[in-house]
Scaffold this motif. Structure first.
Motif, PDB file in Angstrom:
ATOM      1  N   PRO A 402       0.815  -1.225   0.000  1.00  0.00           N
ATOM      2  CA  PRO A 402       0.000   0.000   0.000  1.00  0.00           C
ATOM      3  C   PRO A 402       0.841   1.265   0.000  1.00  0.00           C
ATOM      4  O   PRO A 402       0.406   2.300  -0.521  1.00  0.00           O
ATOM      5  CB  PRO A 402      -0.834  -0.119   1.288  1.00  0.00           C
ATOM      6  N   LEU A 403       2.043   1.204   0.584  1.00  0.00           N
ATOM      7  CA  LEU A 403       2.908   2.382   0.566  1.00  0.00           C
ATOM      8  C   LEU A 403       3.321   2.717  -0.863  1.00  0.00           C
ATOM      9  O   LEU A 403       3.255   3.879  -1.284  1.00  0.00           O
ATOM     10  CB  LEU A 403       4.142   2.139   1.437  1.00  0.00           C
ATOM     11  N   ILE A 404       3.735   1.708  -1.627  1.00  0.00           N
ATOM     12  CA  ILE A 404       4.096   1.933  -3.026  1.00  0.00           C
ATOM     13  C   ILE A 404       2.880   2.381  -3.822  1.00  0.00           C
ATOM     14  O   ILE A 404       2.974   3.204  -4.735  1.00  0.00           O
ATOM     15  CB  ILE A 404       4.708   0.656  -3.625  1.00  0.00           C
ATOM     16  N   ASP A 405       1.721   1.876  -3.449  1.00  0.00           N
ATOM     17  CA  ASP A 405       0.495   2.248  -4.149  1.00  0.00           C
ATOM     18  C   ASP A 405       0.238   3.751  -4.061  1.00  0.00           C
ATOM     19  O   ASP A 405      -0.264   4.362  -5.005  1.00  0.00           O
ATOM     20  CB  ASP A 405      -0.680   1.474  -3.550  1.00  0.00           C
ATOM     21  N   THR A 406       0.587   4.357  -2.918  1.00  0.00           N
ATOM     22  CA  THR A 406       0.385   5.805  -2.788  1.00  0.00           C
ATOM     23  C   THR A 406       1.356   6.595  -3.654  1.00  0.00           C
ATOM     24  O   THR A 406       1.077   7.743  -4.001  1.00  0.00           O
ATOM     25  CB  THR A 406       0.552   6.231  -1.313  1.00  0.00           C
ATOM     26  N   PHE A 407       2.501   5.995  -3.995  1.00  0.00           N
ATOM     27  CA  PHE A 407       3.474   6.704  -4.829  1.00  0.00           C
ATOM     28  C   PHE A 407       2.927   6.996  -6.224  1.00  0.00           C
ATOM     29  O   PHE A 407       3.359   7.939  -6.883  1.00  0.00           O
ATOM     30  CB  PHE A 407       4.763   5.884  -4.952  1.00  0.00           C
ATOM     31  N   TRP A 408       1.978   6.174  -6.667  1.00  0.00           N
ATOM     32  CA  TRP A 408       1.415   6.383  -7.995  1.00  0.00           C
ATOM     33  C   TRP A 408       0.625   7.686  -8.083  1.00  0.00           C
ATOM     34  O   TRP A 408       0.371   8.194  -9.193  1.00  0.00           O
ATOM     35  CB  TRP A 408       0.506   5.215  -8.378  1.00  0.00           C
ATOM     36  N   ASP A 409       0.222   8.225  -6.939  1.00  0.00           N
ATOM     37  CA  ASP A 409      -0.533   9.478  -6.944  1.00  0.00           C
ATOM     38  C   ASP A 409       0.364  10.701  -7.070  1.00  0.00           C
ATOM     39  O   ASP A 409      -0.131  11.821  -7.196  1.00  0.00           O
ATOM     40  CB  ASP A 409      -1.364   9.591  -5.648  1.00  0.00           C
ATOM     41  N   VAL A 410       1.678  10.476  -7.006  1.00  0.00           N
ATOM     42  CA  VAL A 410       2.639  11.583  -7.160  1.00  0.00           C
ATOM     43  C   VAL A 410       3.240  11.483  -8.564  1.00  0.00           C
ATOM     44  O   VAL A 410       3.967  10.529  -8.859  1.00  0.00           O
ATOM     45  CB  VAL A 410       3.742  11.511  -6.093  1.00  0.00           C
ATOM     46  N   PRO A 411       2.947  12.431  -9.455  1.00  0.00           N
ATOM     47  CA  PRO A 411       3.411  12.327 -10.845  1.00  0.00           C
ATOM     48  C   PRO A 411       4.917  12.124 -10.972  1.00  0.00           C
ATOM     49  O   PRO A 411       5.368  11.337 -11.807  1.00  0.00           O
ATOM     50  CB  PRO A 411       2.976  13.670 -11.457  1.00  0.00           C
ATOM     51  N   ALA A 412       5.707  12.815 -10.147  1.00  0.00           N
ATOM     52  CA  ALA A 412       7.161  12.668 -10.243  1.00  0.00           C
ATOM     53  C   ALA A 412       7.591  11.243  -9.880  1.00  0.00           C
ATOM     54  O   ALA A 412       8.478  10.664 -10.522  1.00  0.00           O
ATOM     55  CB  ALA A 412       7.851  13.676  -9.333  1.00  0.00           C
ATOM     56  N   PHE A 413       6.974  10.669  -8.841  1.00  0.00           N
ATOM     57  CA  PHE A 413       7.303   9.294  -8.457  1.00  0.00           C
ATOM     58  C   PHE A 413       6.909   8.317  -9.561  1.00  0.00           C
ATOM     59  O   PHE A 413       7.652   7.394  -9.888  1.00  0.00           O
ATOM     60  CB  PHE A 413       6.587   8.921  -7.159  1.00  0.00           C
ATOM     61  N   GLU A 414       5.710   8.551 -10.122  1.00  0.00           N
ATOM     62  CA  GLU A 414       5.234   7.657 -11.179  1.00  0.00           C
ATOM     63  C   GLU A 414       6.158   7.696 -12.388  1.00  0.00           C
ATOM     64  O   GLU A 414       6.368   6.686 -13.068  1.00  0.00           O
ATOM     65  CB  GLU A 414       3.813   8.046 -11.584  1.00  0.00           C
TER      66      GLU A 414
END
Length: 456
Positions: A402-414
């Motif tokens: 779930p922590l990595i899943d939240t990274f998808w909401d940050v365009p730079a991380f994605e």
């Protein structure tokens, strides 16, 4: 700390079958299937935890798969023949006076390593890393590269034999005291989480107090509690060690070789029942040789053997274990040693024998680690917090999703982070493990009656 650990079902001549066949619900409700978590976009429709090793078992979900030489060159003596000083003790004629012995050169101090055997410490650290990697990637070949759980049982066996130089009852009580409080502390969080998710235990909850049998749990928490097979097997070996050591001393080599007989019997003559008793019996038989080879190292038995004999016998055991796993893939559905107890027993036996004989015959201690301070420090932390790392690593991998899943909401991380890569999940898992070490590792200090520290 598989130190480490991974398992799913004992086939023993049968094709893997679906999970429940009349066994109580608390054993878990699925074997060999994916657990639908509902999150983790990078993993498709739902997150599927990786396979867990350890002695395989069927049909109920079984807990997975948990201590130089130096040299120096003497300084050259200065040449004083041409410029000898005249002093009251210096001969004034051609007669030779008494020769003064050359001063002994000061020895180069060896690096300090805290009084521990860094060879064993390094092996335990590698075993723990391999356990976490296996639970992340599910590599079937990992056990043939480094059978971590066999190594951890061998290390525990030699340390247990050393401890049994003291009164047996005192040693057993000390080992249980060191193991149970970290287990209780970790288990409190797991049990409460399962109760919140509609789990209602029966009398079997007593195994969450003393895990001589597999603690019960529900499907929701299986990824966390299935690793407890190692603690249960370790606890049984501790309880049996005074008797095992007494028998071993009667005839060391015959007892060591015959320790592989039970797993052969279980494979070809009698299959243990699919319950807590059967799983514990099978795990003990699988790793009995590894535990006893630890005794053999401590008792000086290995040093008396000739290298050709040890190498030939060890390679034969490795070859048989590897061949059996590869030749019976259709029967077990994989060549993963953690799913095939007979193959695991022989392959681990050959592997740990070579490791322990190398240590005994050549007296290796890896004291050179002290010259690499950061690496030496990491090895120290791994050994001082082996139980913590083993218990909490699965929860760290669960939380990584779930922590990595939240990274998808940050365009730079994605855009810039490899969010779909399991290697990224592996890295995040270790970050969470290193957070857990200072948060929960102090329990190990309390259990050992030491002053609690954030890091050992």
């Amino acid at each position: 700390m598989s130190w480490g650990a991974d398992q799913q079902g004992y086939g023993y001549g049968q094709q893997p079958q679906p999970y429940a066949q009349g066994y109580p619900q608390e054993y878990g409700q699925q074997n060999g299937q994916q657990y639908e978590q509902g999150y983790g976009r990078q993993y498709g429709q739902g997150y599927a935890p990786q396979p867990y090793g350890g002695p395989a078992q069927e049909p109920y979900v079984q807990p997975v798969p948990y201590e130089e030489h130096w040299s120096h060159v003497p300084e050259e003596a200065p040449d004083v023949s041409a410029t000898a000083r005249l002093d009251p003790v210096q001969p004034l004629s051609g007669e030779s006076g008494p020769e003064e012995p050359e001063p002994e050169p000061e020895p180069v101090p060896r690096p300090k390593s805290g009084g521990r055997d860094r060879y064993f410490d390094a092996l335990r650290a590698v075993a723990l890393v391999r356990v976490v990697a296996y639970h992340t990637f599910g590599w079937a070949w990992a056990g043939m590269v480094f059978p971590s759980m066999g190594v951890m049982f061998a290390l525990a066996g030699t340390l247990m034999a050393k401890s049994l130089e003291r009164p047996a009852l005192k040693v057993v009580r000390s080992r249980m005291r060191r193991l149970l409080p970290p287990f209780w502390f970790w288990g409190f969080f797991v049990v409460v989480a399962m109760l919140v998710h509609d789990w209602m235990p029966g009398w079997q909850i007593v195994f969450w107090i003393v895990p001589v049998g597999d603690p019960p749990g529900n499907r929701w928490g299986v990824q966390a509690w299935e690793i407890l097979w190692y603690l249960r097997t370790y606890l049984w070996f501790v309880l049996l060690s005074p008797l095992l050591l007494w028998i071993f001393r009667k005839a060391p080599i015959p007892v060591l070789l015959l320790s592989l007989a039970p797993i052969v019997v279980f494979q070809y003559a009698w299959t243990p029942p699919y319950n807590r008793f059967g799983s514990a019996l099978t795990d003990l038989a699988t790793y009995l040789f590894c535990w006893l080879v630890g005794f053999a190292h401590r008792e000086g038995v290995l040093q008396r053997l000739t290298p050709p004999l040890v190498v030939v016998v060890s390679l034969a055991a490795l070859a048989f274990g590897g061949w059996y796993a590869l030749a019976h893939q259709a029967q077990f559905g994989t060549y993963d040693l953690d799913e095939i107890p007979l193959a695991q027993a022989f392959f681990s036996a050959g592997f740990v024998t070579l490791l322990m004989y190398f240590k005994a015959y050549y007296d290796v201690d890896f004291a050179w680690l002290a010259r690499f301070r950061r690496l030496d420090r990491i090895v120290t932390i791994f050994n001082g917090r082996a139980v913590t790392i083993y218990l909490w690593h699965e929860i760290a991998l669960i939380l990584a999703v779930p922590l990595i899943d939240t990274f998808w909401d940050v365009p730079a991380f994605e855009k810039w982070l490899p969010l779909e890569s399991q290697w990224f999940m592996f890295g995040i898992g270790w970050v969470l493990i290193w957070i857990a070490i200072p948060l929960f590792g102090w329990v190990e200090d309390v259990a050992a009656k030491k002053r609690p520290k954030l890091l050992p």
